[in-house]
Design a protein around this motif. Structure first.
Motif, PDB file in Angstrom:
ATOM      1  N   TRP A 154       7.946   4.990  11.140  1.00 44.27           N
ATOM      2  CA  TRP A 154       8.300   5.542   9.828  1.00 44.27           C
ATOM      3  C   TRP A 154       8.924   6.924   9.971  1.00 44.27           C
ATOM      4  CZ3 TRP A 154       6.925   2.393   5.648  1.00 44.27           C
ATOM      5  CH2 TRP A 154       6.002   1.378   5.922  1.00 44.27           C
ATOM      6  N   ASP A 155       9.856   7.215   9.067  1.00 40.63           N
ATOM      7  CA  ASP A 155      10.420   8.560   8.938  1.00 40.63           C
ATOM      8  C   ASP A 155       9.738   9.213   7.739  1.00 40.63           C
ATOM      9  OD1 ASP A 155      11.928  10.834   8.311  1.00 40.63           O
ATOM     10  OD2 ASP A 155      13.794   9.938   8.987  1.00 40.63           O
ATOM     11  N   ASN A 194       0.824  -1.208   0.000  1.00 41.11           N
ATOM     12  CA  ASN A 194       0.000   0.000   0.000  1.00 41.11           C
ATOM     13  C   ASN A 194       0.857   1.255   0.000  1.00 41.11           C
ATOM     14  OD1 ASN A 194      -3.017  -0.835   0.609  1.00 41.11           O
ATOM     15  ND2 ASN A 194      -1.716  -2.165   1.836  1.00 41.11           N
ATOM     16  N   GLU A 195       0.360   2.281  -0.694  1.00 37.45           N
ATOM     17  CA  GLU A 195       1.037   3.572  -0.676  1.00 37.45           C
ATOM     18  C   GLU A 195       0.819   4.278   0.658  1.00 37.45           C
ATOM     19  OE1 GLU A 195       1.612   5.715  -4.890  1.00 37.45           O
ATOM     20  OE2 GLU A 195      -0.479   5.587  -4.254  1.00 37.45           O
ATOM     21  N   LEU A 196       1.860   4.973   1.107  1.00 35.60           N
ATOM     22  CA  LEU A 196       1.811   5.829   2.289  1.00 35.60           C
ATOM     23  C   LEU A 196       2.229   7.211   1.807  1.00 35.60           C
ATOM     24  CD1 LEU A 196       1.510   5.822   5.416  1.00 35.60           C
ATOM     25  CD2 LEU A 196       3.918   5.249   5.563  1.00 35.60           C
ATOM     26  N   LEU A 197       1.291   8.185   1.843  1.00 31.00           N
ATOM     27  CA  LEU A 197       1.514   9.478   1.203  1.00 31.00           C
ATOM     28  C   LEU A 197       1.344  10.630   2.182  1.00 31.00           C
ATOM     29  CD1 LEU A 197      -0.589   8.946  -2.066  1.00 31.00           C
ATOM     30  CD2 LEU A 197       1.880   8.621  -1.797  1.00 31.00           C
ATOM     31  N   GLU A 198       2.188  11.650   2.047  1.00 29.97           N
ATOM     32  CA  GLU A 198       1.955  12.926   2.706  1.00 29.97           C
ATOM     33  C   GLU A 198       1.547  13.915   1.616  1.00 29.97           C
ATOM     34  OE1 GLU A 198       3.945  15.850   6.031  1.00 29.97           O
ATOM     35  OE2 GLU A 198       5.275  15.057   4.473  1.00 29.97           O
ATOM     36  N   LEU A 199       0.335  14.465   1.746  1.00 26.87           N
ATOM     37  CA  LEU A 199      -0.235  15.365   0.750  1.00 26.87           C
ATOM     38  C   LEU A 199      -0.254  16.792   1.283  1.00 26.87           C
ATOM     39  CD1 LEU A 199      -3.383  13.269  -0.260  1.00 26.87           C
ATOM     40  CD2 LEU A 199      -1.147  13.252  -1.380  1.00 26.87           C
ATOM     41  N   ASP A 256      12.181  12.906  -0.486  1.00 23.89           N
ATOM     42  CA  ASP A 256      10.726  12.819  -0.610  1.00 23.89           C
ATOM     43  C   ASP A 256      10.214  11.412  -0.322  1.00 23.89           C
ATOM     44  OD1 ASP A 256      11.637  11.457  -2.805  1.00 23.89           O
ATOM     45  OD2 ASP A 256      10.635  12.710  -4.296  1.00 23.89           O
ATOM     46  N   VAL A 257      11.058  10.576   0.324  1.00 29.05           N
ATOM     47  CA  VAL A 257      10.721   9.181   0.575  1.00 29.05           C
ATOM     48  C   VAL A 257      10.324   8.990   2.037  1.00 29.05           C
ATOM     49  CG1 VAL A 257      11.565   6.807   0.585  1.00 29.05           C
ATOM     50  CG2 VAL A 257      12.272   8.375  -1.230  1.00 29.05           C
ATOM     51  N   ILE A 258       9.177   8.326   2.269  1.00 28.81           N
ATOM     52  CA  ILE A 258       8.777   7.881   3.602  1.00 28.81           C
ATOM     53  C   ILE A 258       9.329   6.467   3.786  1.00 28.81           C
ATOM     54  CG2 ILE A 258       6.844   7.335   5.124  1.00 28.81           C
ATOM     55  CD1 ILE A 258       5.156   9.332   3.555  1.00 28.81           C
ATOM     56  N   ARG A 259      10.183   6.279   4.795  1.00 24.20           N
ATOM     57  CA  ARG A 259      10.849   4.975   4.934  1.00 24.20           C
ATOM     58  C   ARG A 259      10.586   4.363   6.305  1.00 24.20           C
ATOM     59  NH1 ARG A 259      15.755   5.465   7.640  1.00 24.20           N
ATOM     60  NH2 ARG A 259      16.354   7.620   8.105  1.00 24.20           N
ATOM     61  N   ARG A 260      10.513   3.055   6.324  1.00 26.96           N
ATOM     62  CA  ARG A 260      10.312   2.290   7.564  1.00 26.96           C
ATOM     63  C   ARG A 260      11.592   2.332   8.391  1.00 26.96           C
ATOM     64  NH1 ARG A 260       7.546  -2.726   8.674  1.00 26.96           N
ATOM     65  NH2 ARG A 260       7.963  -3.227  10.866  1.00 26.96           N
ATOM     66  N   THR A 261      11.466   2.613   9.697  1.00 31.64           N
ATOM     67  CA  THR A 261      12.653   2.738  10.556  1.00 31.64           C
ATOM     68  C   THR A 261      12.689   1.742  11.699  1.00 31.64           C
ATOM     69  OG1 THR A 261      11.560   4.433  11.894  1.00 31.64           O
ATOM     70  CG2 THR A 261      12.915   5.194  10.047  1.00 31.64           C
ATOM     71  N   GLY A 262      11.576   1.079  11.987  1.00 26.40           N
ATOM     72  CA  GLY A 262      11.595   0.155  13.113  1.00 26.40           C
ATOM     73  C   GLY A 262      10.209  -0.341  13.449  1.00 26.40           C
ATOM     74  N   VAL A 268       3.909  15.345  -1.447  1.00 25.15           N
ATOM     75  CA  VAL A 268       5.218  15.895  -1.064  1.00 25.15           C
ATOM     76  C   VAL A 268       6.168  14.816  -0.571  1.00 25.15           C
ATOM     77  CG1 VAL A 268       4.481  18.256  -0.629  1.00 25.15           C
ATOM     78  CG2 VAL A 268       4.218  16.560   1.170  1.00 25.15           C
ATOM     79  N   HIS A 269       5.635  13.738   0.025  1.00 24.48           N
ATOM     80  CA  HIS A 269       6.458  12.602   0.440  1.00 24.48           C
ATOM     81  C   HIS A 269       5.649  11.332   0.246  1.00 24.48           C
ATOM     82  CE1 HIS A 269       8.300  15.947   2.770  1.00 24.48           C
ATOM     83  NE2 HIS A 269       9.417  15.309   2.499  1.00 24.48           N
ATOM     84  N   GLY A 270       6.341  10.233  -0.078  1.00 25.37           N
ATOM     85  CA  GLY A 270       5.633   8.978  -0.316  1.00 25.37           C
ATOM     86  C   GLY A 270       6.493   7.763  -0.037  1.00 25.37           C
ATOM     87  N   GLY A 271       5.839   6.651   0.274  1.00 19.78           N
ATOM     88  CA  GLY A 271       6.526   5.390   0.507  1.00 19.78           C
ATOM     89  C   GLY A 271       5.535   4.251   0.379  1.00 19.78           C
ATOM     90  N   PHE A 272       5.981   3.051   0.756  1.00 18.65           N
ATOM     91  CA  PHE A 272       5.131   1.869   0.636  1.00 18.65           C
ATOM     92  C   PHE A 272       5.160   1.050   1.922  1.00 18.65           C
ATOM     93  CE2 PHE A 272       6.019   2.871  -3.796  1.00 18.65           C
ATOM     94  CZ  PHE A 272       4.786   2.686  -4.391  1.00 18.65           C
ATOM     95  N   SER A 273       3.984   0.531   2.284  1.00 21.55           N
ATOM     96  CA  SER A 273       3.857  -0.416   3.380  1.00 21.55           C
ATOM     97  C   SER A 273       3.579  -1.788   2.795  1.00 21.55           C
ATOM     98  CB  SER A 273       2.717   0.019   4.315  1.00 21.55           C
ATOM     99  OG  SER A 273       2.415  -1.001   5.239  1.00 21.55           O
ATOM    100  N   GLU A 274       4.206  -2.800   3.341  1.00 23.85           N
ATOM    101  CA  GLU A 274       4.028  -4.153   2.822  1.00 23.85           C
ATOM    102  C   GLU A 274       2.662  -4.729   3.186  1.00 23.85           C
ATOM    103  OE1 GLU A 274       5.913  -5.712   0.738  1.00 23.85           O
ATOM    104  OE2 GLU A 274       7.343  -4.054   0.701  1.00 23.85           O
TER     105      GLU A 274
END
Length: 381
Positions: free
Chosen positions: A120-121, A58-63, A128-134, A86-92
């Motif tokens: 998430w960061d 799934n997409e994880l978006l900051e709009l 512009d990437v939302i990334r999993r951190t822990g 403005v920022h985006g990433g993916f959740s498994e």
């Protein structure tokens, strides 16, 4: 021939609603997600996070909200009318609950399948990437997922739990458990919300609420569910903590449409109550959203019972149960062009009030539509 008639009928409904909206809204902007979202979380007064809830990635978006909406003056000179990623990433996996940690660029999510949390960061100016951190491990197994709340401070802490007996406050930087709620029962939670820097309300699906303070080991103050007739019902709860509100009100709404308002200082009492104009059905916990208006005294909103977002004013309610009509209804999702024919009815999946603008809300629906709207209070005859 029937298809052409249905299309023409839908077009007529859209035209009627559009004409009506010209006098019902100060602003109205529409955005289309690739997949629907059940989470809407403000990360600032101008940006919001959404995420999908399908079983796969799934997409994880900051709009960022449309600049035209945010312009206080000379709106006609503002060219940008659309949402911007403005920022985006993916959740498994799915994202069923999402909270932003105030004062940080950190998000905490839950997949609705276990009590564990994902960290998430959000990224910044350099990425512009939302990334999993822990991750943070929950206390107990859960098939309905955890509720999440963040204290209104810059300390990176999160309150979370799936049941009243498994609520804990966790320090995100170290993973240390700072507090555990000592509850006698293990009722599934519907929500968690801070009412001060350390005090919080843990609300259960059966209508029971616990008021506790993370600074003390004292037993929480427990309040049983409101009295209701008929079959057992689900309850959704929110508490008003905004300084604009005249008191800290607790609103509980049942799956049969009964709404009960209590004072946080006397949870067992009833300030006022009403029977809402909603569709009753065997709802699931994640279907419905109830929210006090943070900058509009005595008003709250409810969605998920249909394709509408309904706003009610409790100012005229009494202690005796009475029927209540909504002050305003946002029907934009219900008249979506994708709603018609053999497709399933569009239902609102989530909504949220703007933290500062009194009549601005963001809403999302099962067809992937996202609306941000500034409503005009109807004139009383």
């Amino acid at each position: 021939m029937m298809g052409e008639m249905e299309t023409a009928e839908i077009d007529d409904i859209l035209d009627d609603w559009f004409i009506e909206s010209l006098k019902s809204y100060k602003d109205l902007h529409v955005y289309q997600l690739e997949h629907p979202t059940q989470v809407i979380e403000w990360t600032s007064g101008k940006t919001v996070c959404v995420a999908g809830y399908s079983s796969s990635k799934n997409e994880l978006l900051e709009l960022r909200l449309p600049l035209k909406l945010l312009a206080d003056e000379n709106k006609g000179l503002c060219a940008e009318r659309d949402f911007k990623v403005v920022h985006g990433g993916f959740s498994e996996g799915p994202v069923r609950c999402l909270r932003h940690i105030p004062g940080t660029r950190c998000l905490v999510t839950n997949d609705g399948l276990s009590s564990d949390l994902q960290l998430w960061d959000l990224g910044g100016d350099d990425s512009d990437v939302i990334r999993r951190t822990g991750s943070v491990q929950g206390m107990s197994p859960s098939q309905t997922g955890s509720r999440i709340a963040a204290p209104p401070s810059t300390s990176p802490q999160v309150l979370h739990g799936a049941q009243s007996s498994s609520v804990q406050l966790t320090q995100l930087t170290t993973g240390q458990t700072l507090y555990r709620l000592e509850a006698d029962s293990a009722d599934p939670l519907s929500s968690l919300k801070f009412v001060s820097e350390t005090a919080f309300l843990a609300s259960c699906c059966n209508g029971t609420v616990y008021l506790a303070d993370a600074r003390t080991s004292a037993a929480p103050q427990a309040s049983p569910p409101p009295a209701s007739a008929g079959e057992p019902v689900l309850w959704w709860t929110d508490v008003s903590v905004a300084p604009q509100q005249s008191c800290c009100g607790v609103i509980r709404i049942s799956s049969s449409g009964q709404a009960v308002v209590s004072d946080l200082r006397n949870l067992g009492g009833t300030v006022c109550q009403a029977q809402l104009e909603v569709q009753t059905s065997p709802w699931k916990l994640e279907d419905v959203t109830v929210s006090w208006a943070p900058a509009l005294d005595s008003c709250f909103s409810a969605s998920g019972f249909s394709g509408l977002v309904q706003i009610y004013d409790t100012g005229g309610w009494r202690t005796e149960l009475q029927d209540a009509q909504p002050l305003f209804q946002h029907a934009g999702h219900a008249v979506s062009p994708q709603h018609g024919g053999d497709s399933a009815p569009t239902v609102v999946t989530s909504h949220a009030w703007h933290p500062e603008r009194p009549r601005t809300l963001l809403s999302a629906a099962s067809d992937g539509s996202v609306h941000v709207w500034d409503w005009v209070e109807p004139e009383t005859s």
